[in-house]
Design a protein around this motif. Structure first.
Motif, PDB file in Angstrom:
ATOM      1  N   ALA A  33       0.835  -1.208   0.000  1.00  0.00           N
ATOM      2  CA  ALA A  33       0.000   0.000   0.000  1.00  0.00           C
ATOM      3  C   ALA A  33       0.866   1.253   0.000  1.00  0.00           C
ATOM      4  N   GLU A  65       2.385   1.780  -3.479  1.00  0.00           N
ATOM      5  CA  GLU A  65       1.427   2.007  -4.566  1.00  0.00           C
ATOM      6  C   GLU A  65       1.459   3.492  -4.921  1.00  0.00           C
ATOM      7  N   ARG A 123      -6.081  -0.151  -3.930  1.00  0.00           N
ATOM      8  CA  ARG A 123      -5.992   0.223  -2.514  1.00  0.00           C
ATOM      9  C   ARG A 123      -7.089  -0.464  -1.707  1.00  0.00           C
ATOM     10  N   GLN A 159      -6.625  -2.979   1.378  1.00  0.00           N
ATOM     11  CA  GLN A 159      -7.285  -2.701   2.661  1.00  0.00           C
ATOM     12  C   GLN A 159      -8.052  -3.925   3.142  1.00  0.00           C
TER      13      GLN A 159
END
Length: 151
Positions: free
Chosen positions: A35, A38, A51, A55
């Motif tokens: 993450a 990214e 994302r 998550q």
């Protein structure tokens, strides 16, 4: 019967739980690192989807971590050296259809080349075995279990 057998079963359960905790933490760290790395692309939807997937993966790993920690807390209440006359949390129940370590639900574990089943006292089989003594029997799904020994 090996006097240290219950201690070995206990240690094996702890080892398996510690491995689950480590794997969940590693997966969470990996997802966090992904993450963080990214970068927002010009295709905003693709970025948001990626994302969101990361998550969700982190949330799933957090759930697995919490469950593993709960199992570790549960098994930590067992005193492996304690002997039992009836099936209780922490007892080893030897039956004509297998040996069951009433502790936490981990399934088949192998100690000293022999298979045992770590089961929770709240599992279908565990709840039937609870408070039973040697020579008593139970039946689950048409399968008869006769208790040979409780340790």
């Amino acid at each position: 019967m090996n006097p240290g057998l219950k201690q070995k079963l206990y240690n094996k359960c702890i080892e398996l739980i510690d491995l689950r905790i480590k794997n969940a933490k590693d997966a969470m760290d990996s997802a966090q690192e992904s993450a963080n790395n990214e970068t927002k692309s010009s295709a905003g939807d693709k970025y948001e989807t990626g994302r969101e997937m990361m998550q969700q993966e982190m949330e799933n790993n957090a759930i697995q971590l919490a469950e593993a920690r709960k199992l570790k807390e549960t098994i930590s209440r067992i005193i492996p050296s304690k002997s039992y006359d009836s099936a209780q949390m922490g007892s080893l129940v030897i039956t004509n259809n297998g040996s069951f370590y009433i502790s936490i639900g981990l399934g088949k574990i192998t100690v000293d080349g022999k298979d045992y089943f770590a089961i929770a006292p709240t599992s279908p089989l565990g709840s039937l075995l609870m408070d039973k003594t040697a020579q008593e029997g139970i039946e689950l799904n048409g399968r008869k279990f006769v208790i040979e020994k409780v340790i």
